[in-house]
Design a protein around this motif. Structure first.
Motif, PDB file in Angstrom:
ATOM      1  N   HIS A  81       0.780  -1.025   0.165  1.00  0.00           N
ATOM      2  CA  HIS A  81       0.080  -0.027  -0.006  1.00  0.00           C
ATOM      3  C   HIS A  81       1.052   1.016  -0.237  1.00  0.00           C
ATOM      4  O   HIS A  81       1.190   1.925   1.188  1.00  0.00           O
ATOM      5  N   GLY A  82       1.287   1.600  -1.069  1.00  0.00           N
ATOM      6  CA  GLY A  82       2.450   2.781  -1.099  1.00  0.00           C
ATOM      7  C   GLY A  82       3.588   2.475  -0.793  1.00  0.00           C
ATOM      8  O   GLY A  82       4.199   1.466  -0.728  1.00  0.00           O
ATOM      9  N   PRO A  83       3.916   3.161   0.445  1.00  0.00           N
ATOM     10  CA  PRO A  83       5.325   2.896   1.204  1.00  0.00           C
ATOM     11  C   PRO A  83       5.215   1.926   2.034  1.00  0.00           C
ATOM     12  O   PRO A  83       6.042   1.241   2.724  1.00  0.00           O
ATOM     13  N   ARG A  84       3.720   1.329   2.506  1.00  0.00           N
ATOM     14  CA  ARG A  84       3.817   0.424   3.651  1.00  0.00           C
ATOM     15  C   ARG A  84       3.188  -0.847   2.969  1.00  0.00           C
ATOM     16  O   ARG A  84       2.840  -0.996   2.052  1.00  0.00           O
ATOM     17  N   ILE A  85       3.616  -1.811   3.969  1.00  0.00           N
ATOM     18  CA  ILE A  85       3.145  -3.288   3.461  1.00  0.00           C
ATOM     19  C   ILE A  85       2.169  -3.836   4.477  1.00  0.00           C
ATOM     20  O   ILE A  85       2.292  -3.856   5.846  1.00  0.00           O
ATOM     21  N   GLY A  86       1.027  -4.248   3.952  1.00  0.00           N
ATOM     22  CA  GLY A  86      -0.080  -4.767   4.833  1.00  0.00           C
ATOM     23  C   GLY A  86      -0.173  -6.368   4.607  1.00  0.00           C
ATOM     24  O   GLY A  86       0.140  -7.040   3.765  1.00  0.00           O
ATOM     25  N   ARG A  87      -0.411  -6.838   5.973  1.00  0.00           N
ATOM     26  CA  ARG A  87      -0.215  -8.337   6.069  1.00  0.00           C
ATOM     27  C   ARG A  87      -1.450  -9.041   5.426  1.00  0.00           C
ATOM     28  O   ARG A  87      -2.602  -8.528   6.210  1.00  0.00           O
ATOM     29  N   PHE A 101       8.850 -10.416  -2.918  1.00  0.00           N
ATOM     30  CA  PHE A 101       7.894 -11.002  -3.766  1.00  0.00           C
ATOM     31  C   PHE A 101       6.480 -10.934  -3.003  1.00  0.00           C
ATOM     32  O   PHE A 101       5.674 -11.244  -3.733  1.00  0.00           O
ATOM     33  N   LEU A 102       6.485 -10.638  -1.724  1.00  0.00           N
ATOM     34  CA  LEU A 102       5.138 -10.677  -0.873  1.00  0.00           C
ATOM     35  C   LEU A 102       4.659 -12.083  -1.052  1.00  0.00           C
ATOM     36  O   LEU A 102       3.258 -12.200  -0.957  1.00  0.00           O
ATOM     37  N   ARG A 103       5.463 -12.892  -0.983  1.00  0.00           N
ATOM     38  CA  ARG A 103       4.935 -14.485  -0.992  1.00  0.00           C
ATOM     39  C   ARG A 103       5.778 -15.073   0.254  1.00  0.00           C
ATOM     40  O   ARG A 103       6.818 -14.943   0.569  1.00  0.00           O
ATOM     41  N   CYS A 104       5.201 -16.258   0.603  1.00  0.00           N
ATOM     42  CA  CYS A 104       5.681 -16.933   1.772  1.00  0.00           C
ATOM     43  C   CYS A 104       6.921 -18.107   0.915  1.00  0.00           C
ATOM     44  O   CYS A 104       6.699 -18.701   0.214  1.00  0.00           O
ATOM     45  N   TYR A 105       7.704 -17.791   1.694  1.00  0.00           N
ATOM     46  CA  TYR A 105       9.006 -18.811   1.234  1.00  0.00           C
ATOM     47  C   TYR A 105       9.779 -19.465   2.233  1.00  0.00           C
ATOM     48  O   TYR A 105       9.846 -18.755   3.442  1.00  0.00           O
TER      49      TYR A 105
END
Length: 105
Positions: A81-87, A101-105
């Motif tokens: 979300h812009g400069p922020r990352i929401g879980r 990547f915003l994915r589970c690894y």
């Protein structure tokens, strides 16, 4: 040897105070028993009226504050979300959410 009389004195004082407090507490309970019974019945009536209210039935059980669902390996776990990352979800044990990547690894 000087500590022994002090310890004995403290034990005697504590036992006397305990016995006096027990006697006073039982006398107080006998006097307040009718009031206690009335209070309990009032509380029961208030609880039953609260539970029978239609608003109590509409409370959501599925949605709990602070609980994040689990996601599998490779699934999307966050959103930018812009400069922020929401879980979106929490990765399983042994995996982590990759912030690039915003994915589970």
């Amino acid at each position: 040897m000087e500590r022994r009389p002090t310890v004995v004195f403290l034990v005697v004082c504590l036992s006397v105070m305990t016995s006096l407090c027990q006697g006073q507490r039982s006398a107080d309970l006998q006097l307040d028993e009718p009031l206690l019974g009335r209070t309990v019945t009032k509380l029961q009536e208030a609880l039953q009226s609260l539970l029978s209210d239609s608003n109590a039935a509409s409370l959501s059980v599925e949605k709990k504050a602070g609980v994040i669902p689990r996601c599998d390996v490779g699934e999307r776990c966050a959103m930018k979300h812009g400069p922020r990352i929401g879980r979106l979800c929490d990765c399983l044990r042994g995996t982590a959410c990759n912030t690039f990547f915003l994915r589970c690894y």
